[in-house]
Design an enzyme around this catalytic site. Structure first.
Site, PDB file in Angstrom:
ATOM      1  N   GLY B 160      78.122  26.047  39.753  1.00 21.62           N
ATOM      2  CA  GLY B 160      77.515  26.926  40.751  1.00 21.62           C
ATOM      3  C   GLY B 160      76.092  26.527  41.097  1.00 21.62           C
ATOM      4  O   GLY B 160      75.723  26.460  42.271  1.00 21.62           O
ATOM      5  N   SER B 188      89.152  28.697  41.494  1.00 23.12           N
ATOM      6  CA  SER B 188      88.183  29.795  41.367  1.00 23.12           C
ATOM      7  C   SER B 188      86.737  29.308  41.413  1.00 23.12           C
ATOM      8  O   SER B 188      85.807  30.103  41.531  1.00 23.12           O
ATOM      9  CB  SER B 188      88.423  30.562  40.063  1.00 23.12           C
ATOM     10  OG  SER B 188      88.101  29.744  38.953  1.00 23.12           O
ATOM     11  N   LYS B 205      85.059  17.059  37.869  1.00 21.19           N
ATOM     12  CA  LYS B 205      83.935  17.466  38.725  1.00 21.19           C
ATOM     13  C   LYS B 205      82.945  16.336  38.965  1.00 21.19           C
ATOM     14  O   LYS B 205      82.349  16.244  40.041  1.00 21.19           O
ATOM     15  CB  LYS B 205      83.227  18.672  38.107  1.00 21.19           C
ATOM     16  CG  LYS B 205      83.998  19.964  38.272  1.00 21.19           C
ATOM     17  CD  LYS B 205      83.162  21.142  37.798  1.00 21.19           C
ATOM     18  CE  LYS B 205      83.941  22.444  37.968  1.00 21.19           C
ATOM     19  NZ  LYS B 205      83.208  23.586  37.396  1.00 21.19           N
ATOM     20  N   CYS B 293      59.401  29.142  23.672  1.00 26.17           N
ATOM     21  CA  CYS B 293      58.217  30.005  23.791  1.00 26.17           C
ATOM     22  C   CYS B 293      58.598  31.285  24.532  1.00 26.17           C
ATOM     23  O   CYS B 293      58.060  32.353  24.253  1.00 26.17           O
ATOM     24  CB  CYS B 293      57.109  29.321  24.576  1.00 26.17           C
ATOM     25  SG  CYS B 293      56.465  27.821  23.854  1.00 26.17           S
ATOM     26  N   CYS B 307      78.534  35.270  27.561  1.00 22.62           N
ATOM     27  CA  CYS B 307      79.737  35.172  26.749  1.00 22.62           C
ATOM     28  C   CYS B 307      80.829  36.145  27.175  1.00 22.62           C
ATOM     29  O   CYS B 307      81.948  36.048  26.725  1.00 22.62           O
ATOM     30  CB  CYS B 307      79.405  35.397  25.282  1.00 22.62           C
ATOM     31  SG  CYS B 307      78.366  34.088  24.628  1.00 22.62           S
ATOM     32  N   CYS B 364      55.156  28.086  18.272  1.00 22.29           N
ATOM     33  CA  CYS B 364      56.509  27.673  18.675  1.00 22.29           C
ATOM     34  C   CYS B 364      57.028  26.617  17.691  1.00 22.29           C
ATOM     35  O   CYS B 364      56.342  25.627  17.420  1.00 22.29           O
ATOM     36  CB  CYS B 364      56.486  27.088  20.090  1.00 22.29           C
ATOM     37  SG  CYS B 364      58.103  26.446  20.594  1.00 22.29           S
TER      38      CYS B 364
END
Lengths: 97, 393
Positions: B160, B188, B205, B293, B307, B364
């Site tokens: 997409g 689809s 694809k 971060c 999910c 981080c």
């Protein structure tokens, strides 16, 4: 009453609204009132330790509350809170699986 | 009273200041804007290093885009110093510029004196036509188009988000496009994955996308990876690319990509979509925060929006994918303010954009460290975290 912007993943828990209002003098108070009014939001927002989940950020206007005073950050009625959960591609995995 | 061209030129030269090439060579790189006013076809022999090209015929219309500050010192040159003299006169007498000079003797004298010239790589006649609207934009121009043609951009997914991004980057002339996708075209998909077609259902694809890209712009070299990114292949796949476009559909891969791209210093233009809402940001190692971060951990499987069986309005990945393509082009040509340290939220139902600040986390676990110290076994790993979203199924 501060305004809280509700992300898509939480909208079913607040009756489909994109924005709700909640009282409170701090970010923590406002979110606690949100959770009280809409208990379905609790699990997304808070861990068992009562802290914000690490996969959800809360912004006071455009600033991350982690760089302000966290849940103790003061809130006025003119402020807007934004709840930002981590999102991935969305539908794509669902369509695959 | 009419006068000859040579008389007019003599008068104009009396009213402006000319500057000798020996002085110009000292000024290069010293904050003076040097503008080449010759026509495009005259540039094949080269230009002064760092010169901006505005043909004399467009000078009045484009000068403010290049030199908005009228007190800026500007030096114009052409082939011999005539057109640039007229141009300098116009900019000062009629447009209010304070200090515009013309280089005496022009490019011919410059080259005769043996000063350095930059020889531009030339475009074919077809490229000049194909990219003509880019060449007219000051922020792109010939230099930016050359950067686009030289650029290598890796797209994670031809779905997409990847479909519109790939189409527009190909149209823009990004010279090499990599596509990572292990899927085949499904009916689809076609509600939003506009790079594929109905007659390619069942085709990989990467092959379908390559066919569309080649048909759109044969300048583009497509490198297909019919694979799914994982810890064992990510470094091999992403190494050597200039920019990565992230439209991946699950959190484990998103964190894996983040960690690997920080290690290799590759900027990632990232987008996510759900329903009617999109998020967009640019994570540029060394220039701003990384994805970790922003979100220290992914959501657990039962709360991860990616999910579940979630839908998306078909145009939304189009909108977000084109915002990604725009950021990619800005990064390549060096124009504007990239979306680094900022996150843009788009709410399609409300038709509103919201911008949030993304701060670098000084603690981080990935980007606060020396990139070379990030080990293979740390990529995409969460020491304190289990029950990953589908453990990435």
């Amino acid at each position: 009453m501060a305004t809280i912007r509700i992300p898509p993943v939480l909208r079913p828990s607040v009756g489909g609204e994109r924005e709700v209002e909640a009282d409170g003098e701090t970010v923590g108070d406002v979110l606690a009132n949100l959770v009280e009014a809409h208990p379905g939001t609790r699990e997304q927002l808070f861990g068992e330790d009562g802290d914000l989940n690490h996969f959800v950020n809360v912004y006071l206007n455009d600033e991350d509350v982690r760089v302000l005073d966290g849940l103790s950050t003061a809130v006025t009625a003119a402020d807007a809170l934004v709840i930002l959960p981590a999102m991935a591609g969305g539908a794509l995995l669902a369509l695959r699986s | 009273m009419s006068q000859s061209g040579s008389e007019l030129l003599r008068q104009v030269k009396e009213q402006i200041k000319e500057v000798d090439p020996s002085e110009v060579v000292q000024l290069l790189g010293e904050g003076v804007v040097v503008i080449d006013t010759r026509e495009t076809e005259e540039l094949t022999a080269g230009t002064l290093p760092g010169a901006v090209h505005i043909p004399r015929s467009f000078l009045e219309m484009r000068i403010e885009g290049v030199v908005p500050d009228r007190s800026q010192r500007v030096i114009l040159y052409c082939a011999s110093g005539a057109r640039s003299a007229f141009g300098a006169h116009t900019l000062m007498a009629e447009m209010g510029y304070d200090e515009v000079q013309s280089m005496a003797g022009g490019f011919v004298l410059w080259k005769d004196r043996g000063y350095e010239v930059e020889v531009p790589r030339s475009f074919s006649a077809e490229q000049r036509e194909r990219y003509s609207r880019h060449l007219l934009v000051p922020e792109v121009g010939a230099e930016g188009q050359q950067k686009l043609l030289d650029a290598r951009v890796l797209l994670l997914g031809a779905g997409g988000l990847g479909s519109p991004t790939a189409l527009y980057l190909a149209a823009a002339g990004v010279g090499t496009l990599g596509i990572v996708d292990d899927d085949v075209v499904d009916l689809s998909n076609l509600q939003r994955q506009v790079i594929h077609t109905t007659d390619r259902i069942g085709t990989p694809k990467v092959d379908s996308a390559a066919a569309t890209i080649k048909a759109l712009n044969p300048d583009v070299n497509v490198v297909g990876y019919p694979a799914r990114l994982d810890a064992s292949n990510i470094i091999d796949i992403i190494e050597g690319w200039d920019i990565i476009v992230d439209g991946v559909d699950n959190f484990p891969t998103r964190y894996l990509l983040n960690d690997a791209s920080v290690r290799l210093g590759i900027p990632v233009v990232s987008a996510a979509i759900l329903g009617f809402e999109g998020q967009l940001s640019v994570f540029a190692p060394g220039r701003g925060p990384c994805y970790r971060c922003l979100f220290r951990q992914p959501p657990p499987a039962d709360m991860a929006p990616s999910c579940g069986a979630n839908g998306v309005i078909g145009v939304l990945p189009g909108t977000m994918g084109l915002l990604q393509a725009t950021e990619v082009i800005k990064l390549i040509v060096g124009a504007g303010d990239p979306l680094i340290g900022r996150l843009l939220m788009y709410d399609a139902l409300a038709a509103s954009f919201t911008e949030l600040k993304v701060r670098q986390d000084p603690e981080c676990p990935i980007c606060s460290r020396d990139p070379e110290d990030i080990g293979d076994d740390e990529l995409g790993v969460f020491p304190d975290y289990e029950a990953f979203c589908a453990a990435s199924g």
